[in-house]
Design an enzyme around this catalytic site. Structure first.
Site, PDB file in Angstrom:
ATOM      1  N   TYR A   1     -26.228 -30.182 -27.500  1.00  0.00           N
ATOM      2  CA  TYR A   1     -27.317 -29.660 -28.323  1.00  0.00           C
ATOM      3  C   TYR A   1     -28.515 -30.606 -28.309  1.00  0.00           C
ATOM      4  O   TYR A   1     -28.544 -31.614 -29.014  1.00  0.00           O
ATOM      5  CB  TYR A   1     -26.853 -29.447 -29.764  1.00  0.00           C
ATOM      6  CG  TYR A   1     -25.657 -28.528 -29.911  1.00  0.00           C
ATOM      7  CD1 TYR A   1     -25.358 -27.556 -28.952  1.00  0.00           C
ATOM      8  CD2 TYR A   1     -24.818 -28.623 -31.016  1.00  0.00           C
ATOM      9  CE1 TYR A   1     -24.270 -26.706 -29.091  1.00  0.00           C
ATOM     10  CE2 TYR A   1     -23.724 -27.780 -31.166  1.00  0.00           C
ATOM     11  CZ  TYR A   1     -23.452 -26.828 -30.193  1.00  0.00           C
ATOM     12  OH  TYR A   1     -22.360 -25.997 -30.336  1.00  0.00           O
TER      13      TYR A   1
ATOM     14  N   HIS B   1     -15.378 -28.525 -25.227  1.00  0.00           N
ATOM     15  CA  HIS B   1     -16.538 -27.647 -25.322  1.00  0.00           C
ATOM     16  C   HIS B   1     -16.708 -26.787 -24.070  1.00  0.00           C
ATOM     17  O   HIS B   1     -16.979 -27.306 -22.983  1.00  0.00           O
ATOM     18  CB  HIS B   1     -17.798 -28.496 -25.538  1.00  0.00           C
ATOM     19  CG  HIS B   1     -18.966 -27.732 -26.052  1.00  0.00           C
ATOM     20  ND1 HIS B   1     -20.233 -28.278 -26.154  1.00  0.00           N
ATOM     21  CD2 HIS B   1     -19.081 -26.466 -26.519  1.00  0.00           C
ATOM     22  CE1 HIS B   1     -21.061 -27.380 -26.645  1.00  0.00           C
ATOM     23  NE2 HIS B   1     -20.392 -26.271 -26.866  1.00  0.00           N
TER      24      HIS B   1
END
Length: 329
Positions: free
Chosen positions: A54, A139
């Site tokens: 992010y 992830h």
């Protein structure tokens, strides 16, 4: 607070998803990000999720700066492994091809090896400025299943057994591989994004029943399906593409029914995600204090039973999908 699986880690029923404060799609100022996080705390949110992906670490840095002001025992933080960040020899342009309005000073390297997991977590702790995180997820291992199951997952197990982290799992935008994690490993929790919403209930087929059966927890992300369920209108994004007329029509129908029953589509979307007994927390991504306040208000707003009756009668939600009201006989 809800416990994650059989771990000692607890999360608030409403969580803060930190992709937006990593400049997802558009820039967010330092002050705006800090105000959003401060408001989340004021609203009782105690679970915060982030990832190196992010904003090339920006989300982690901003989240860590805000949380360092708070008592460490009073909040839960999760981050993710699988994408290592490495410096580039010559930084040019931005990272918008990957969805983030930040300078492209780093590059992502897929790495679910045991060494990669540890190195990625160590770098995350440095960016966060914390000595530990509570939850670590693999992830998006979609295209790296073999390495994730053979090397990445065992590395997380070792970190948990060493007490470095309290709970482990995987986070993905699909339900099928997450079901495999629930059935074939000893994860505490999985993070399922966009696959259990008012528009997409794929997680209800196998993932959520398997999690409930095995005592695993599920965290739901993407409750608004990229914002479509927050404010449905033409041209919005749904499932990483421009929404089709058919899906938009269904979202608008849901909005009309919600408003007719004296509630909002946002409140209904959040309530639906949180109603399944396997769900421990619903993450909401917010980029401003106003968005956080609205999410908390909507999450706390009861949705009339008649709304759920109508959705079931019109087959807009599956008959076996749990809903907040139990008087639907």
């Amino acid at each position: 607070m809800n416990r994650l699986g059989s771990s000692d880690v607890e999360v608030s029923a409403l969580g803060f998803g930190s992709a937006a404060i990593g400049n997802l799609f558009t820039e967010v100022s330092e002050d705006q990000a800090h105000e959003a996080l401060s408001t989340a705390w004021q609203q009782g949110i105690r679970y915060f999720d982030t990832a190196p992906h992010y904003g090339l670490g920006l989300s982690e840095r901003r989240l860590g700066a805000a949380l360092r002001e708070r008592p460490r025992a009073e909040y839960t933080i999760s981050t993710k492994v699988g994408r290592r960040l490495e410096p580039v020899t010559e930084a040019t342009g931005d990272d918008l091809d990957n969805g983030f309005a930040v300078p492209a000073t780093l590059r992502r390297v897929w790495d679910f090896s045991a060494d990669g997991v540890r190195r990625t977590l160590e770098a995350s702790l440095e960016r966060l400025g914390l000595d530990r995180v509570d939850v670590v997820y693999l992830h998006d291992p979609d295209d790296h299943a073999e390495q994730a199951f053979r090397e990445g997952y065992p590395a997380l197990e070792r970190l948990r057994s060493e007490g470095v982290v309290g709970a482990i799992g995987a986070g993905m935008n699909q339900a099928e591989m997450l079901t495999r994690f629930v059935r074939d490993t000893d994860v505490d929790v999985v993070l399922c994004a966009g696959r259990y919403t008012l528009l997409d209930q794929r997680a209800l087929t196998e993932l959520l029943p398997a999690a409930e059966e095995r005592g695993r927890s599920v965290v739901i992300g993407g409750a608004f399906n990229s914002g479509l369920l927050a404010d449905p209108r033409p041209g919005m994004t749904y499932d990483y593409a421009t929404v089709t007329p058919e899906v938009l029509e269904r979202a608008l129908q849901l909005k009309e029914i919600a408003e007719r029953h004296g509630t909002t589509l946002r409140a209904a979307a959040l309530a639906f995600c949180g109603a399944h007994p396997a769900v421990a927390s619903v993450l909401v991504g917010a980029r401003s204090a106003d968005e956080v306040r609205d999410a908390a208000e909507q999450f706390a707003s009861p949705v009339p039973s008649a709304f759920w009756h109508e959705l079931r009668d019109k087959a807009l939600v599956p008959a076996d999908a749990p809903v907040p009201a139990e008087d639907l006989s």
